[in-house]
Design an enzyme around this catalytic site. Structure first.
Site, PDB file in Angstrom:
ATOM      1  N   GLU A 128       0.753  -1.171   0.250  1.00  0.00           N
ATOM      2  CA  GLU A 128       0.046   0.116   0.058  1.00  0.00           C
ATOM      3  C   GLU A 128       1.020   1.457   0.017  1.00  0.00           C
ATOM      4  O   GLU A 128       2.086   1.384   0.260  1.00  0.00           O
ATOM      5  CB  GLU A 128      -0.971   0.169   1.109  1.00  0.00           C
ATOM      6  CG  GLU A 128      -1.812  -1.198   1.357  1.00  0.00           C
ATOM      7  CD  GLU A 128      -2.795  -1.103   2.429  1.00  0.00           C
ATOM      8  OE1 GLU A 128      -3.609  -2.056   2.703  1.00  0.00           O
ATOM      9  OE2 GLU A 128      -2.697  -0.266   3.253  1.00  0.00           O
ATOM     10  N   ALA A 131       2.442   1.296   3.110  1.00  0.00           N
ATOM     11  CA  ALA A 131       2.795   0.127   3.831  1.00  0.00           C
ATOM     12  C   ALA A 131       3.322  -0.926   2.962  1.00  0.00           C
ATOM     13  O   ALA A 131       2.851  -1.435   1.889  1.00  0.00           O
ATOM     14  CB  ALA A 131       1.656  -0.929   4.588  1.00  0.00           C
ATOM     15  N   ILE A 158       1.462  -2.910  -7.927  1.00  0.00           N
ATOM     16  CA  ILE A 158       0.823  -4.314  -8.157  1.00  0.00           C
ATOM     17  C   ILE A 158       1.172  -4.816  -9.489  1.00  0.00           C
ATOM     18  O   ILE A 158       0.686  -4.367 -10.205  1.00  0.00           O
ATOM     19  CB  ILE A 158      -0.750  -4.453  -7.836  1.00  0.00           C
ATOM     20  CG1 ILE A 158      -1.066  -3.795  -6.447  1.00  0.00           C
ATOM     21  CG2 ILE A 158      -1.146  -5.625  -8.133  1.00  0.00           C
ATOM     22  CD1 ILE A 158      -0.246  -4.213  -5.147  1.00  0.00           C
ATOM     23  N   GLU A 243       8.836 -17.474  -3.323  1.00  0.00           N
ATOM     24  CA  GLU A 243       9.078 -16.242  -3.918  1.00  0.00           C
ATOM     25  C   GLU A 243      10.186 -15.669  -3.913  1.00  0.00           C
ATOM     26  O   GLU A 243      10.757 -15.417  -4.914  1.00  0.00           O
ATOM     27  CB  GLU A 243       7.872 -15.421  -3.319  1.00  0.00           C
ATOM     28  CG  GLU A 243       8.125 -13.991  -4.045  1.00  0.00           C
ATOM     29  CD  GLU A 243       7.040 -12.829  -3.311  1.00  0.00           C
ATOM     30  OE1 GLU A 243       7.345 -11.717  -3.911  1.00  0.00           O
ATOM     31  OE2 GLU A 243       6.436 -13.254  -2.630  1.00  0.00           O
ATOM     32  N   GLN A 280      44.748  -5.665 -18.713  1.00  0.00           N
ATOM     33  CA  GLN A 280      44.803  -6.226 -17.517  1.00  0.00           C
ATOM     34  C   GLN A 280      43.542  -6.149 -16.677  1.00  0.00           C
ATOM     35  O   GLN A 280      42.922  -6.682 -16.250  1.00  0.00           O
ATOM     36  CB  GLN A 280      45.849  -6.114 -17.014  1.00  0.00           C
ATOM     37  CG  GLN A 280      46.054  -6.990 -15.600  1.00  0.00           C
ATOM     38  CD  GLN A 280      47.416  -6.746 -14.785  1.00  0.00           C
ATOM     39  OE1 GLN A 280      47.629  -5.699 -14.306  1.00  0.00           O
ATOM     40  NE2 GLN A 280      48.168  -7.772 -14.787  1.00  0.00           N
ATOM     41  N   GLN A 337      29.416  -0.341 -17.279  1.00  0.00           N
ATOM     42  CA  GLN A 337      30.723   0.440 -17.370  1.00  0.00           C
ATOM     43  C   GLN A 337      31.666  -0.168 -18.418  1.00  0.00           C
ATOM     44  O   GLN A 337      32.274   0.676 -19.222  1.00  0.00           O
ATOM     45  CB  GLN A 337      31.358   0.441 -15.775  1.00  0.00           C
ATOM     46  CG  GLN A 337      32.706   1.435 -15.984  1.00  0.00           C
ATOM     47  CD  GLN A 337      32.388   2.802 -15.854  1.00  0.00           C
ATOM     48  OE1 GLN A 337      31.207   2.986 -15.491  1.00  0.00           O
ATOM     49  NE2 GLN A 337      33.083   3.798 -16.016  1.00  0.00           N
ATOM     50  N   GLY A 340      31.083   1.003 -21.709  1.00  0.00           N
ATOM     51  CA  GLY A 340      31.410   2.606 -22.105  1.00  0.00           C
ATOM     52  C   GLY A 340      30.216   3.296 -22.336  1.00  0.00           C
ATOM     53  O   GLY A 340      28.921   2.908 -22.052  1.00  0.00           O
ATOM     54  N   GLY A 364       9.733  -8.545  -3.242  1.00  0.00           N
ATOM     55  CA  GLY A 364       9.925  -9.643  -2.502  1.00  0.00           C
ATOM     56  C   GLY A 364      10.433  -9.871  -1.114  1.00  0.00           C
ATOM     57  O   GLY A 364      10.888 -10.728  -0.666  1.00  0.00           O
ATOM     58  N   GLY A 365      10.938  -8.356  -0.828  1.00  0.00           N
ATOM     59  CA  GLY A 365      11.427  -8.289   0.457  1.00  0.00           C
ATOM     60  C   GLY A 365      12.794  -7.919   0.005  1.00  0.00           C
ATOM     61  O   GLY A 365      13.510  -8.203  -0.565  1.00  0.00           O
TER      62      GLY A 365
END
Length: 380
Positions: A128, A131, A158, A243, A280, A337, A340, A364-365
């Site tokens: 919500e 919430a 949602i 989930e 490298q 990155q 570029g 999902g948390g």
């Protein structure tokens, strides 16, 4: 490292999914991104192909398998195709278990055939405006009127909100609400007083409709109560592990895929008269990400095995979720990155991987909630 968790049947299913994606999804995806929503025809096609309701018993039109590895294959292939908009994983792995484990026989016969055919697209409405992760802050109410409930409130963010025909709504069914006063009510398309707000404009996953939902004196029949009265908190906690595993599975698949095409890019892209791969620093970047992905993959595959056996606990699901999604975010950022300026262009798939994946550490948390779950288990 060769993965050990799949059989020939799983790999055959993988080919089926790839064929479906190449035929029914990939040719249309750019248009869906522009439209901000997928086609219902794609859902119906997924149903015809047997990709919906994998764990639903065959008598209701489903696949009849509780082997979570089939869901893993589906998540991995949709992720590799960059097809987050067609939220089949949400439908199958998040919402499906509520219907198969909590619905009455009458409810199953009413809802599951359409769930499996793609005629009834599903959503779950918890969040919500005030919430999110804190379910005890839910204000949406359902008042008992004898033979029906009167539902009032609103939900936001949602997924499948615009397309959904079945919406599992978390609502207060006691004045105090809280952990012991929440219930699950199924709101169906066309119920008077059920309105959808705008299709929200997100930074990623553009083809996935995400909406605000409003409930104004919606009369919900008593037979649309899902599970136990005032039992929503327990029901929600029971299904969260799967989930979170579904999200983690897509996260490691996404990290591996973006690393794969970035590796090819740095082999071909030249700077200062030689391929980037000859530098490298670039080799070290690729080496670090490849190692992190390999280590995470080993842990995730172990979690998949445990979940398939019904042995995965909430703590390890939380570990998998936060670690894999944070890795996905980190790998997508580093790979962008390495591209570029081209990485900032939407025509390059790394750009969409970057924006589509950003939500993974939130829904999902959140990562912070996952760490809290783990920390409490170790320190309490």
């Amino acid at each position: 490292m060769k993965r050990q968790i799949f059989t020939e049947d799983h790999e055959a299913f993988r080919q089926t999914v790839r064929t479906f994606l190449s035929k029914e999804v990939e040719p249309h995806y750019e248009q869906w991104e522009k439209d901000g929503i997928t086609s219902r025809d794609a859902w119906l096609a997924a149903g015809r192909q047997g990709l919906l309701g994998l764990a639903v018993p065959e008598e209701y039109g489903g696949g009849g398998t509780e082997d979570f590895r089939y869901a893993v294959v589906l998540a991995e292939e949709f992720t590799r195709a960059g097809a987050a908009g067609l939220a089949v994983g949400l439908h199958n792995d998040v919402i499906g278990p509520y219907l198969t484990s909590l619905a009455t026989e009458e409810q199953k016969r009413r809802w599951l055939p359409g769930f499996c055919s793609g005629e009834k697209i599903s959503a779950i409405a918890m969040t919500e405006p005030g919430a999110g992760s804190d379910l005890q802050g839910i204000r949406t109410t359902a008042e008992d009127k004898g033979d029906h409930w009167v539902l009032n409130g609103s939900k936001t963010f949602i997924s499948n909100g615009i397309l959904a025909d079945l919406v599992i709504v978390v609502a207060k069914t006691t004045p105090e609400g809280g952990a012991k006063g929440l219930s699950l009510l199924v709101v169906e398309r066309g119920m008077e007083g059920f309105e959808r707000g705008r299709n929200l404009d997100k930074i990623g996953q553009k083809a996935q409709d995400t909406a605000e939902l409003f409930f104004n004196d919606v009369k919900v029949p008593k037979e649309n109560l899902l599970g136990e009265l005032n039992g929503a908190f327990v029901h929600l906690m029971t299904n969260l592990a799967q989930e979170r595993m579904t999200i983690a599975v897509s996260a490691i698949a996404a990290a591996e895929h973006v690393l794969e095409f970035t590796t090819e890019y740095v082999k071909e892209r030249e700077a200062f008269g030689r391929p980037l791969a000859r530098l490298q620093h670039i080799r070290f970047e690729i080496a670090e990400m490849a190692t992190e992905c390999a280590v995470t993959r080993s842990f995730l595959d172990r979690c998949i095995e445990d979940h398939t056996k019904g042995e995965l606990d909430a703590v390890h699901a939380s570990m998998a979720k936060w670690w894999a999604t944070e890795l996905q975010k980190r790998v997508a950022d580093r790979c962008l990155q390495l591209h570029g300026g081209y990485g900032y262009m939407n025509e390059y798939q790394v750009a969409r991987a970057f924006t589509d994946g950003r939500i993974q550490t939130i829904y999902g948390g959140t990562t912070e909630i996952m760490k809290e779950i783990i920390g409490r288990s170790l320190l309490n």
